[in-house]
Design a protein around this motif. Structure first.
Motif, PDB file in Angstrom:
ATOM      1  N   LYS A  86     -24.749   1.401   0.636  1.00  0.00           N
ATOM      2  CA  LYS A  86     -25.894   1.929  -0.407  1.00  0.00           C
ATOM      3  C   LYS A  86     -25.452   2.849  -1.545  1.00  0.00           C
ATOM      4  CE  LYS A  86     -29.364   1.450   3.330  1.00  0.00           C
ATOM      5  NZ  LYS A  86     -30.326   2.562   4.097  1.00  0.00           N
ATOM      6  N   VAL A  87     -24.222   3.313  -1.500  1.00  0.00           N
ATOM      7  CA  VAL A  87     -23.738   4.037  -2.736  1.00  0.00           C
ATOM      8  C   VAL A  87     -23.641   3.250  -4.027  1.00  0.00           C
ATOM      9  CG1 VAL A  87     -22.713   5.665  -1.327  1.00  0.00           C
ATOM     10  CG2 VAL A  87     -21.290   3.841  -2.160  1.00  0.00           C
ATOM     11  N   PHE A  88     -23.913   1.853  -3.994  1.00  0.00           N
ATOM     12  CA  PHE A  88     -23.796   1.053  -5.321  1.00  0.00           C
ATOM     13  C   PHE A  88     -25.221   1.285  -5.718  1.00  0.00           C
ATOM     14  CE2 PHE A  88     -19.934  -0.469  -3.204  1.00  0.00           C
ATOM     15  CZ  PHE A  88     -18.939  -0.383  -4.199  1.00  0.00           C
ATOM     16  N   ASP A  89     -25.507   1.721  -6.604  1.00  0.00           N
ATOM     17  CA  ASP A  89     -26.909   1.696  -7.186  1.00  0.00           C
ATOM     18  C   ASP A  89     -27.170   0.922  -8.505  1.00  0.00           C
ATOM     19  OD1 ASP A  89     -25.450   3.566  -8.883  1.00  0.00           O
ATOM     20  OD2 ASP A  89     -27.024   4.966  -8.787  1.00  0.00           O
ATOM     21  N   ALA A  90     -26.082   0.122  -8.723  1.00  0.00           N
ATOM     22  CA  ALA A  90     -26.007  -0.661  -9.968  1.00  0.00           C
ATOM     23  C   ALA A  90     -25.119  -1.905  -9.958  1.00  0.00           C
ATOM     24  CB  ALA A  90     -25.898  -0.049 -11.513  1.00  0.00           C
ATOM     25  N   THR A  91     -25.333  -3.125 -10.187  1.00  0.00           N
ATOM     26  CA  THR A  91     -24.568  -4.029 -10.419  1.00  0.00           C
ATOM     27  C   THR A  91     -24.447  -4.862 -11.847  1.00  0.00           C
ATOM     28  OG1 THR A  91     -24.676  -4.568  -7.918  1.00  0.00           O
ATOM     29  CG2 THR A  91     -23.805  -6.347  -9.338  1.00  0.00           C
ATOM     30  N   VAL A  92     -23.136  -4.965 -12.147  1.00  0.00           N
ATOM     31  CA  VAL A  92     -23.126  -5.614 -13.454  1.00  0.00           C
ATOM     32  C   VAL A  92     -22.006  -6.674 -13.613  1.00  0.00           C
ATOM     33  CG1 VAL A  92     -23.901  -3.529 -14.923  1.00  0.00           C
ATOM     34  CG2 VAL A  92     -21.261  -4.057 -14.400  1.00  0.00           C
ATOM     35  N   ASN A  93     -21.923  -7.479 -14.499  1.00  0.00           N
ATOM     36  CA  ASN A  93     -20.777  -8.453 -14.459  1.00  0.00           C
ATOM     37  C   ASN A  93     -19.698  -7.666 -15.162  1.00  0.00           C
ATOM     38  OD1 ASN A  93     -21.021  -8.660 -17.584  1.00  0.00           O
ATOM     39  ND2 ASN A  93     -22.007 -10.369 -17.332  1.00  0.00           N
ATOM     40  N   LEU A  94     -18.517  -8.564 -15.165  1.00  0.00           N
ATOM     41  CA  LEU A  94     -17.228  -7.820 -15.678  1.00  0.00           C
ATOM     42  C   LEU A  94     -17.396  -7.345 -17.137  1.00  0.00           C
ATOM     43  CD1 LEU A  94     -14.451  -7.019 -15.230  1.00  0.00           C
ATOM     44  CD2 LEU A  94     -13.510  -9.117 -16.105  1.00  0.00           C
ATOM     45  N   ASP A  95     -17.973  -7.748 -18.007  1.00  0.00           N
ATOM     46  CA  ASP A  95     -18.429  -7.595 -19.352  1.00  0.00           C
ATOM     47  C   ASP A  95     -19.118  -6.178 -19.326  1.00  0.00           C
ATOM     48  OD1 ASP A  95     -16.711  -9.364 -20.815  1.00  0.00           O
ATOM     49  OD2 ASP A  95     -18.269 -10.773 -20.708  1.00  0.00           O
ATOM     50  N   GLY A  96     -19.737  -5.927 -18.301  1.00  0.00           N
ATOM     51  CA  GLY A  96     -20.488  -4.623 -18.411  1.00  0.00           C
ATOM     52  C   GLY A  96     -19.876  -3.365 -17.874  1.00  0.00           C
ATOM     53  N   ALA A  97     -18.340  -3.524 -17.694  1.00  0.00           N
ATOM     54  CA  ALA A  97     -17.815  -2.397 -17.198  1.00  0.00           C
ATOM     55  C   ALA A  97     -17.877  -1.346 -18.119  1.00  0.00           C
ATOM     56  CB  ALA A  97     -16.222  -2.907 -16.877  1.00  0.00           C
ATOM     57  N   PRO A  98     -17.443  -1.455 -19.521  1.00  0.00           N
ATOM     58  CA  PRO A  98     -17.634  -0.045 -20.236  1.00  0.00           C
ATOM     59  C   PRO A  98     -18.979   0.467 -20.169  1.00  0.00           C
ATOM     60  CG  PRO A  98     -16.595  -2.284 -21.411  1.00  0.00           C
ATOM     61  CD  PRO A  98     -17.102  -2.588 -20.051  1.00  0.00           C
ATOM     62  N   GLY A  99     -20.153  -0.188 -20.054  1.00  0.00           N
ATOM     63  CA  GLY A  99     -21.314   0.500 -19.621  1.00  0.00           C
ATOM     64  C   GLY A  99     -21.436   0.980 -18.530  1.00  0.00           C
ATOM     65  N   GLY A 100     -20.616   0.503 -17.655  1.00  0.00           N
ATOM     66  CA  GLY A 100     -20.801   0.935 -16.098  1.00  0.00           C
ATOM     67  C   GLY A 100     -20.139   2.409 -16.120  1.00  0.00           C
ATOM     68  N   TYR A 101     -18.806   2.570 -16.915  1.00  0.00           N
ATOM     69  CA  TYR A 101     -18.356   3.876 -16.819  1.00  0.00           C
ATOM     70  C   TYR A 101     -19.263   4.734 -17.653  1.00  0.00           C
ATOM     71  CZ  TYR A 101     -13.289   2.358 -15.766  1.00  0.00           C
ATOM     72  OH  TYR A 101     -12.231   1.997 -14.932  1.00  0.00           O
ATOM     73  N   GLN A 102     -19.834   4.506 -18.733  1.00  0.00           N
ATOM     74  CA  GLN A 102     -20.607   5.468 -19.265  1.00  0.00           C
ATOM     75  C   GLN A 102     -21.793   6.065 -18.451  1.00  0.00           C
ATOM     76  OE1 GLN A 102     -22.173   3.827 -23.384  1.00  0.00           O
ATOM     77  NE2 GLN A 102     -22.967   6.088 -23.718  1.00  0.00           N
ATOM     78  N   ALA A 103     -22.468   4.860 -17.735  1.00  0.00           N
ATOM     79  CA  ALA A 103     -23.579   5.279 -16.971  1.00  0.00           C
ATOM     80  C   ALA A 103     -23.172   6.302 -15.752  1.00  0.00           C
ATOM     81  CB  ALA A 103     -24.290   4.035 -16.297  1.00  0.00           C
ATOM     82  N   MET A 104     -22.129   6.163 -15.306  1.00  0.00           N
ATOM     83  CA  MET A 104     -21.357   6.962 -14.259  1.00  0.00           C
ATOM     84  C   MET A 104     -21.047   8.231 -14.752  1.00  0.00           C
ATOM     85  SD  MET A 104     -19.318   4.634 -11.630  1.00  0.00           S
ATOM     86  CE  MET A 104     -18.719   5.767 -10.806  1.00  0.00           C
ATOM     87  N   ASP A 105     -20.524   8.434 -16.070  1.00  0.00           N
ATOM     88  CA  ASP A 105     -20.091   9.562 -16.561  1.00  0.00           C
ATOM     89  C   ASP A 105     -21.282  10.519 -16.988  1.00  0.00           C
ATOM     90  OD1 ASP A 105     -18.124  11.415 -17.717  1.00  0.00           O
ATOM     91  OD2 ASP A 105     -18.691  10.714 -19.670  1.00  0.00           O
TER      92      ASP A 105
END
Length: 347
Positions: free
Chosen positions: A317-336
């Motif tokens: 449940k700690v995962f609150d977003a799922t993206v594909n590999l190309d979404g990794a840079p946006g994932g960093y930004q969203a967590m930051d």
């Protein structure tokens, strides 16, 4: 193959890199089916210089074994496996003492110490595969994958904090930090029987999940105000155990502000400072124990996995977003930006 690289602070890219391949007889080649961005990945995201980049990123993954070296005996092509964030032979004297993060094998390492490999990618070469990888008794598309992925790092790290802190049914606990590791520390303290668990955090969506995991109280205040609130909740005494899951000096000061005399501070937040006060006015004078360190998550996988498989806990449940590999840079930004707690990558 595609992989995530960090070039410098704030500069994360997904690029084509040479395919991972078997190099040593004890290696396995794994096609990654699930990985994620870790809170500790945000430390270089804030501070990495161009001189240190580009660096392959990621240390948490589940995947399917594609190939094994001739010395690998416990794994075969097609096995679904989870990897701890530390590579170990799981056989040396330290590993037998459940301290795989201090494995004495020459190839033992943390994933960020392995050149040209990282888990935020399509595939990865796993050294010491027999000792490092653990087979999973589910399919790669199982609904349990997010929870099983937490065995790689955050659940094992939160559990390590609680174990090193000596949490049991007789201890009161404060958890500092409402990130994924802090929430796993709450879940772990509950699993070990603590009846009062105070979570110090300011983000309601996260602290609400913390309550679901077992927190009995939430303190949003920080600094001296936060310390006073915890002491108020504990009759002025403080708690027997503090689980510090942040790694910054203000969190450490908060920890020794709320710890009970004779208590234990257990740190698993990667320290972003060199010196921590341990003298008479902080720890020594009140007989406080300081413990913690990099979690040997390999030591806890066999213990914690059945609770996930049986539905007793749901750390995914700690995962609150799922993206594909190309979404990794946006994932960093969203967590930051604190828009997401923890981002799952499904290549």
């Amino acid at each position: 193959m595609r992989a995530t690289l960090m070039y410098s602070a704030g500069d994360v890219r997904v690029e084509t890199v040479p395919d991972s391949r078997i190099k040593h007889p004890t290696d396995a080649l794994v096609r990654i089916t699930a990985s994620c961005v870790c809170g500790s990945d945000l430390h270089p995201y804030h501070s990495m210089t161009t001189a240190d980049g580009p660096a392959r990123m990621g240390h948490e993954f589940i995947g399917v074994v594609e190939e094994v070296g001739p010395a690998v005996s416990t794994l075969k092509r097609g096995d679904l496996v989870v990897s701890p964030f530390a590579i170990s032979d799981n056989a040396c004297e330290f590993c037998r003492e459940n301290l795989q993060t201090s494995c004495s094998h020459p190839e033992a390492n943390f994933w960020d110490g392995i050149e040209d490999e990282g888990a935020q990618a399509e595939a990865i070469r796993v050294p010491l595969a027999d000792g490092t990888l653990v087979k999973l008794p589910v399919a790669a598309d199982s609904a349990l994958i997010p929870s099983l992925l937490t065995l790689s790092d955050v659940l094992g790290t939160g559990y390590h904090a609680a174990v090193k802190g000596g949490v049991n049914a007789r201890t009161t606990v404060t958890v500092i930090g409402d990130g994924a590791v802090g929430l796993m520390a709450v879940l772990s303290a509950k699993r070990l029987g603590a009846e009062q668990i105070i979570l110090m955090g300011r983000h309601q969506a996260r602290t609400d999940l913390g309550r679901e995991f077992g927190a009995t109280d939430v303190v949003a205040e920080r600094g001296e105000e936060g310390v006073a609130k915890v002491r108020e909740l504990t009759g002025g005494l403080g708690t027997h155990v503090v689980l510090e899951a942040v790694g910054h000096m203000p969190a450490y000061r908060q920890a020794y502000g709320v710890i009970r005399a004779g208590g234990t501070i257990s740190r698993v937040g990667v320290p972003q400072y060199e010196d921590a006060p341990i003298g008479f006015g902080s720890l020594f004078g009140r007989n406080i124990t300081l413990t913690g360190g990099p979690a040997p998550t390999r030591a806890y996988i066999d213990e914690l996995m059945p609770d996930i498989l049986n539905g007793i806990i749901e750390p995914g449940k700690v995962f609150d977003a799922t993206v594909n590999l190309d979404g990794a840079p946006g994932g960093y930004q969203a967590m930051d930006n604190r828009e997401n707690l923890k981002v799952l990558l499904a290549p």
